[in-house]
Design an enzyme around this catalytic site. Structure first.
Site, mmCIF file in Angstrom:
data_model
loop_
_atom_site.group_PDB
_atom_site.id
_atom_site.type_symbol
_atom_site.label_atom_id
_atom_site.label_comp_id
_atom_site.label_asym_id
_atom_site.label_seq_id
_atom_site.Cartn_x
_atom_site.Cartn_y
_atom_site.Cartn_z
ATOM 1 N N GLY A 110 0.861 -1.182 0.000
ATOM 2 C CA GLY A 110 0.000 0.000 0.000
ATOM 3 C C GLY A 110 0.885 1.215 0.000
ATOM 4 O O GLY A 110 1.946 1.230 -0.630
ATOM 5 N N GLU A 111 0.486 2.214 0.760
ATOM 6 C CA GLU A 111 1.289 3.437 0.826
ATOM 7 C C GLU A 111 1.581 3.706 2.306
ATOM 8 O O GLU A 111 0.674 3.959 3.084
ATOM 9 C CB GLU A 111 0.502 4.579 0.154
ATOM 10 N N SER A 112 2.849 3.643 2.671
ATOM 11 C CA SER A 112 3.201 3.704 4.092
ATOM 12 C C SER A 112 2.851 5.042 4.729
ATOM 13 O O SER A 112 2.431 5.090 5.882
ATOM 14 C CB SER A 112 4.684 3.387 4.280
ATOM 15 N N CYS A 156 6.264 -5.230 1.069
ATOM 16 C CA CYS A 156 6.473 -3.914 0.468
ATOM 17 C C CYS A 156 6.157 -2.803 1.486
ATOM 18 O O CYS A 156 6.928 -2.604 2.408
ATOM 19 C CB CYS A 156 5.686 -3.791 -0.831
ATOM 20 N N ARG A 178 12.998 3.810 0.504
ATOM 21 C CA ARG A 178 11.690 3.707 -0.165
ATOM 22 C C ARG A 178 11.828 4.011 -1.658
ATOM 23 O O ARG A 178 12.685 4.773 -2.070
ATOM 24 C CB ARG A 178 10.695 4.708 0.436
ATOM 25 N N ILE A 208 6.640 -3.101 -6.971
ATOM 26 C CA ILE A 208 5.799 -1.948 -7.323
ATOM 27 C C ILE A 208 6.180 -0.799 -6.381
ATOM 28 O O ILE A 208 5.846 -0.811 -5.204
ATOM 29 C CB ILE A 208 4.294 -2.280 -7.155
ATOM 30 N N ARG A 209 6.915 0.167 -6.894
ATOM 31 C CA ARG A 209 7.421 1.271 -6.053
ATOM 32 C C ARG A 209 8.004 0.699 -4.745
ATOM 33 O O ARG A 209 7.699 1.168 -3.646
ATOM 34 C CB ARG A 209 6.315 2.295 -5.775
ATOM 35 N N HIS A 218 5.840 -8.516 -3.756
ATOM 36 C CA HIS A 218 4.423 -8.847 -3.504
ATOM 37 C C HIS A 218 4.043 -10.282 -3.868
ATOM 38 O O HIS A 218 3.412 -10.509 -4.912
ATOM 39 C CB HIS A 218 3.535 -7.928 -4.351
ATOM 40 N N GLU A 275 1.635 -11.955 -2.850
ATOM 41 C CA GLU A 275 0.171 -12.114 -2.846
ATOM 42 C C GLU A 275 -0.450 -11.900 -4.220
ATOM 43 O O GLU A 275 -1.614 -12.227 -4.427
ATOM 44 C CB GLU A 275 -0.469 -11.189 -1.790
HETATM 45 N N1 GLN Z 1 6.067 3.072 -2.245
HETATM 46 C C1 GLN Z 1 5.199 2.649 -1.180
HETATM 47 C C2 GLN Z 1 5.635 3.273 0.149
HETATM 48 O O1 GLN Z 1 6.702 3.800 0.249
HETATM 49 C C3 GLN Z 1 5.139 1.126 -1.054
HETATM 50 C C4 GLN Z 1 4.531 0.531 -2.304
HETATM 51 C C5 GLN Z 1 3.937 -0.836 -2.159
HETATM 52 O O2 GLN Z 1 3.601 -1.299 -1.070
HETATM 53 N N2 GLN Z 1 3.740 -1.467 -3.295
HETATM 54 O O3 GLN Z 1 4.916 3.244 1.073
#
Ligand code: GLN
Length: 204
Positions: free
Chosen positions: A50-52, A93, A120, A149-150, A185, A187
């Site tokens: 997700g997005e931390s 992630c 990150r 993914i990022r 990931h 999952e």
């Molecule tokens: N770039 C996101 C972060 O720094 C993490 C991305 C992800 O969980 N796929 O939170």
């Protein structure tokens, strides 16, 4: 391994549904975790992708909202308290970022229990998402399809940390006792070996 372990997935934001599906396929009983009371029955917890920074903001806002209720610990504190007592936790992630003690150049909110240091978005923006074939000796000879993914790159590990997969100048999978972190990931792949590995940690 316990036959039907109870596994929670932190569900503030991110791809918790994909973890829940994989866990159910493997026979676990699953729970969406949003508040401290959701942790009570658990044998293990996953913190998804997700997005931390969004998760940290949501958790800070919820903590304020619930601060009038002394029986309701903020969720990161509640997770930390269970982790210290040995609850197995796996961060994928974003989840690995929330678990890490050190996030390069950032003071963002976190659980901060795992002795790793990470950067990150080390693989570039969303459009540079990639599948990279990973060597994970603990899971056998067959390479693992690592989806990034990022994603963060793990850069340093304390001496209790076991590095499970290296990549470039860093590493992307590590374990410190009952804590597991993957920068990728599992999952969203058809390969369930990391989920099985985590379930294997539960009664070990
Ligand atoms: N770039 C996101 C972060 O720094 C993490 C991305 C992800 O969980 N796929 O939170």
């Amino acid at each position: 391994m316990k036959k039907n372990p109870h596994i929670g997935v932190l569900a503030l934001q991110g791809d918790f549904a994909e973890h829940i599906q994989k866990l159910e396929e493997l026979g676990a009983k699953t729970y969406e975790v949003r508040r401290s009371s959701d942790l009570e029955e658990l044998d293990g917890l996953i913190i998804p992708g997700g997005e931390s920074t969004t998760n940290a903001k949501l958790e800070a806002a919820a903590s304020k909202f619930h601060s009038a209720k002394p029986d309701r610990l903020p969720i990161f504190d509640a997770i930390k308290a269970r982790a210290v007592k040995g609850l197995p936790i796996w961060g994928t992630c974003m989840g690995s970022i929330v678990l890490a003690k050190d996030i390069e150049g950032s003071k963002q909110g976190r659980i901060g229990l795992m002795d790793i240091s990470l950067r990150r978005n080390a693989f570039g923006p969303q459009r540079e998402s990639a599948e990279i074939s990973l060597d994970i000796p603990e899971l056998g000879n067959k390479p693992f399809p690592g989806i990034f993914i990022r994603a963060p790159l793990f850069l340093k590990a304390g001496n209790k940390v076991k590095i499970l997969s290296k990549l470039g100048e860093g590493f992307v999978m590590a374990r410190e006792e009952s804590l597991l972190a993957t920068a990728f990931h599992p999952e969203i792949t058809d390969d369930d070996r990391v989920h099985r590995y985590f379930l294997g940690m539960i009664n070990a």
